[in-house]
Design an enzyme around this catalytic site. Sequence first.
Site, PDB file in Angstrom:
ATOM      1  N   ASP A  92      -5.246  10.366  -2.468  1.00  0.00           N
ATOM      2  CA  ASP A  92      -5.227   9.111  -3.206  1.00  0.00           C
ATOM      3  C   ASP A  92      -4.629   9.346  -4.579  1.00  0.00           C
ATOM      4  O   ASP A  92      -4.921  10.358  -5.217  1.00  0.00           O
ATOM      5  CB  ASP A  92      -6.670   8.596  -3.344  1.00  0.00           C
ATOM      6  CG  ASP A  92      -6.758   7.143  -3.760  1.00  0.00           C
ATOM      7  OD1 ASP A  92      -6.084   6.758  -4.706  1.00  0.00           O
ATOM      8  OD2 ASP A  92      -7.523   6.397  -3.117  1.00  0.00           O
ATOM      9  N   GLY A 132      -0.532   1.565  -0.506  1.00  0.00           N
ATOM     10  CA  GLY A 132      -0.805   2.812   0.198  1.00  0.00           C
ATOM     11  C   GLY A 132      -1.533   3.831  -0.644  1.00  0.00           C
ATOM     12  O   GLY A 132      -1.219   5.020  -0.618  1.00  0.00           O
ATOM     13  N   ARG A 176      -4.404   6.526  -6.917  1.00  0.00           N
ATOM     14  CA  ARG A 176      -4.593   5.278  -7.659  1.00  0.00           C
ATOM     15  C   ARG A 176      -5.242   5.459  -9.013  1.00  0.00           C
ATOM     16  O   ARG A 176      -5.175   4.591  -9.873  1.00  0.00           O
ATOM     17  CB  ARG A 176      -5.401   4.285  -6.819  1.00  0.00           C
ATOM     18  CG  ARG A 176      -4.580   3.619  -5.756  1.00  0.00           C
ATOM     19  CD  ARG A 176      -5.429   2.794  -4.832  1.00  0.00           C
ATOM     20  NE  ARG A 176      -6.305   3.623  -4.027  1.00  0.00           N
ATOM     21  CZ  ARG A 176      -7.107   3.153  -3.078  1.00  0.00           C
ATOM     22  NH1 ARG A 176      -7.157   1.850  -2.852  1.00  0.00           N
ATOM     23  NH2 ARG A 176      -7.857   3.960  -2.374  1.00  0.00           N
TER      24      ARG A 176
END
Length: 420
Positions: A330, A291, A332
């Site tokens: 985000d 996710g 990541r």
Amino acid sequence: MKKNRPNSSSHIILTSHPPKDGKVPKVSWGAQTLEERGPLIASMADHAASNVIGAYSGAYSVYRAMAVAIGVLDPLHVPDLTNTAPAEKIGPHPQWTDPEKIVSLDPWGHMVGDAFDDYRKKGLDVRPTIAVTKAHINMPEIKDAIAAGRLKPDGDILKANGDVKVTKAAIDPVWYLPGIAKRFEIEETDLRRALFEYSGGMFPELITRSDLKVFLPPIGGHTLYFFGDVSTIGNPNVKLACRLHDECNGSDVFGSDICTCRPYLCHGIEICIEQAQQGGNGLIVYNRKEGRALGEVTKFLVYNARKRQEGGDRADKYFERTECVAGVQDMRFQQLMPDIFHWLGITKIDRFASMSDMKYNALKSQGIEVGERIEIPPYLIPADASVEMEAKKAAGYFAEKTGVMQQEDLKDVKGRSLEE
């Protein structure tokens, strides 16, 4: 009946201060050899014998703690690493000795089994953080590609039944905190404080032990799949195809049709097989960052919000709904992703199966040349994923064949960035 922990003690050893005996070896990150760098020790039985923060096995360390608590694992157990050496030789490469090139994994992590056996005999818990083995994979999409004539079995890399010969590596995260801070252009003290405060104070050494520079975070790692001759993967004269993929359990495993993740992963595997059959190499990098590293619960909440909003699921609200729930698009942090390529000695990717602007820019910023960028073919995009794809293309995704949104549709997503 209450079980007693084996070899348990009522005395708890705190890790807030360095051991007084000075017997724990120091870590010299970026040293020229493994022996000079020294072992990374995250002792389960004696924290005073550790020279890193955290525990082995990342997120799985909690399960290990539970196993000790209920008495099924001896906390003094030291792994017998006989016959566990890597199935393929990887490195060393020049990038390993640059302390700024690799900051999120231990480049020597697959070599410590044999190199530091003497330390284990002395009772110091030195374990590999990387393992390399051989395997075969077989996916329905590979058989479909064979049936469609896009792939042709060669009897070696690809068998007629769809079996594909691969080498694979598992990598646990190992963070060199000064290098992580520099990569993100922040102070190491600020990084340490945030990691301590916003993990519920799980690792006090982040604050109290500035002498410990290496952190084994309790997060998911990476799995690599190699197609072709691993020994040549860093050779810029041998063509390399690559798919860099961030975990999507719903699509990758269960085939959810709301995104393009599994189709793009399978397309990347197909390209890697094709490149290996032509004498080159293929590489799949699979990162455990479900996710967008927001987590699967958050991901499903966003799905509900997107579908229930006024007007239904819309490309111009795609990013906004994620931010409303998670507070950010985000997490990541692709700035760390190129470390995998530095570990493999890769300086050039000839065929990059990704449309992501963030992945592309992160690789380029670390000096890795990217040649052809390959987008997902339109026929592989599930109908329910069209909103996602249009929003991403409008936000800067690379796309030549699948078209882009009209200018009037860009008002809420222009300038934003997201990736598969």
